[in-house]
Design a protein around this motif. Structure first.
Motif, mmCIF file in Angstrom:
data_model
loop_
_atom_site.group_PDB
_atom_site.id
_atom_site.type_symbol
_atom_site.label_atom_id
_atom_site.label_comp_id
_atom_site.label_asym_id
_atom_site.label_seq_id
_atom_site.Cartn_x
_atom_site.Cartn_y
_atom_site.Cartn_z
ATOM 1 N N ILE A 180 -9.000 -15.184 -5.452
ATOM 2 C CA ILE A 180 -7.681 -14.607 -5.755
ATOM 3 C C ILE A 180 -7.798 -13.141 -6.128
ATOM 4 N N VAL A 181 -8.738 -12.836 -7.032
ATOM 5 C CA VAL A 181 -8.886 -11.454 -7.509
ATOM 6 C C VAL A 181 -9.313 -10.528 -6.383
ATOM 7 N N THR A 182 -10.251 -10.949 -5.559
ATOM 8 C CA THR A 182 -10.688 -10.128 -4.425
ATOM 9 C C THR A 182 -9.527 -9.832 -3.483
ATOM 10 N N PHE A 183 -8.730 -10.856 -3.207
ATOM 11 C CA PHE A 183 -7.558 -10.672 -2.351
ATOM 12 C C PHE A 183 -6.586 -9.653 -2.941
ATOM 13 N N LEU A 184 -6.273 -9.803 -4.231
ATOM 14 C CA LEU A 184 -5.309 -8.903 -4.867
ATOM 15 C C LEU A 184 -5.835 -7.471 -4.970
ATOM 16 N N GLU A 185 -7.124 -7.328 -5.142
ATOM 17 C CA GLU A 185 -7.699 -5.989 -5.195
ATOM 18 C C GLU A 185 -7.656 -5.304 -3.831
ATOM 19 N N GLN A 186 -7.744 -6.093 -2.775
ATOM 20 C CA GLN A 186 -7.716 -5.540 -1.422
ATOM 21 C C GLN A 186 -6.338 -5.063 -1.002
ATOM 22 N N VAL A 187 -5.318 -5.681 -1.579
ATOM 23 C CA VAL A 187 -3.944 -5.346 -1.157
ATOM 24 C C VAL A 187 -3.267 -4.434 -2.171
#
Length: 338
Positions: A331-338
């Protein structure tokens, strides 16, 4: 009182803050005991937020990082039935605190969250006077109102949705009404609810009851209520819940997902007893630009669990178990990417 067509009587004595006695149903009597509830003092210590609906204020809990804001914020939407904002259900013994733990872990990674009891549940139970008055669209409108609230609050940078189980479909429809920056589905069905229900019931019911369930669902899909329901199916298809199911059956998750124009992450556990990995794959196939994350050994309440059904369900009542490994990183990796 009359419940599901049956007259039930209660006779008891009040002593201080308890009422104890007997209740009688179908000519049989059983003991009961009621204890006066206590005000939850913890509520006043939490960071309570509210939105104004036409029926009155709806309350939620804001979880924020300990660093200086503004922060991205994710609105967490719980699953079906009486599941509360923390991920717990009064229908199950004990607690799992899955959504509460998710909110706390988000805050630890610099992401704020708002989680709320859906109407008719917990702190927002007053929004539902009778079960037969509940409509799926009300859940969607409530979620959309929380999106509006978050967008107007200068404490937040970006606004996203994390929908769990039924909350996934609610979140999709709300995100189509009020555009969000990100959408995350966790254990969300990839098919209309009648198909999911029949798959679940096929492993639990004898042939005659399964045939009745199929017939009821067909009538509900056509917008027709069914007055005569076998006692074994009352918990699912009782007449008072049928208006809600009729409204719910109108929504196909894949069609709702097509309407979103934001980054999307679809998550499922491969030990989920209620929603299959194939549902997540179906959603991903609908939006090929979405990201798909399958968590090893994660079950429906976001915990690592054995494949064995009894052992898996036992985790639903254990708040000491951590979230499944890989969930927060994803989840965190996804949110950091966007």
């Amino acid at each position: 009182m009359k419940i599901q067509g049956q007259q039930i009587t209660f006779e008891g004595r009040a002593e201080q803050e308890n009422i104890s006695g007997t209740f009688t149903q179908n000519g049989q009597s059983f003991p009961f005991e009621l204890k006066k509830g206590r005000e939850n003092k913890k509520e006043k210590d939490e960071n309570t937020v509210q939105i104004k609906l036409k029926e009155g204020p709806m309350y939620g809990v804001l979880e924020t990082p300990h660093t200086k804001g503004p922060f991205p914020v994710m609105i967490l939407i719980a699953g079906s039935g009486p599941t509360d904002r923390d991920g717990n259900s009064p229908l199950l013994p004990g607690k799992n605190n899955s959504l509460k733990m998710l909110a706390e872990n988000l805050a630890a990674h610099g992401i704020a969250s708002i989680r709320y009891d859906k109407r008719g549940i917990g702190n927002n139970s007053r929004f539902l006077d009778k079960e037969e008055n509940l409509q799926f669209e009300q859940y969607i409108d409530d979620a959309a109102a929380w999106i509006q609230f978050a967008k107007k609050d200068d404490r937040f940078l970006k606004v996203g949705i994390i929908g769990h189980s039924e909350g996934s479909l609610i979140g999709m429809a709300a995100s189509a009404k009020e555009e969000v920056d990100t959408f995350i589905s966790i254990a969300g069905a990839g098919r209309p609810i009648d198909q999911v229900l029949l798959e679940q019931l096929s492993t639990q019911l004898p042939a005659n009851l399964l045939a009745e369930a199929k017939d009821i669902l067909e009538k509900l899909k056509q917008g027709n209520q069914v007055q005569t329901v076998s006692p074994e199916l009352q918990s699912i298809f009782r007449p008072s819940v049928q208006p809600y199911m009729i409204s719910w059956l109108k929504y196909d998750p894949t069609e709702q997902l097509k309407k979103l124009n934001c980054p999307i992450l679809i998550i499922n556990g491969d030990h989920d007893l209620q929603v299959q990995v194939t549902d997540a794959q179906a959603l991903h196939a609908t939006k090929k630009e979405s990201q798909l994350l399958i968590i090893d050994k994660m079950n429906h309440i976001l915990k690592e669990a054995p494949e064995n059904k009894e052992e898996n369900i036992a985790t639903y009542s254990n708040p000491d178990l951590p979230l499944a490994e890989g969930l927060m990183d994803g989840i965190v990796t996804f949110l950091e990417q966007v």
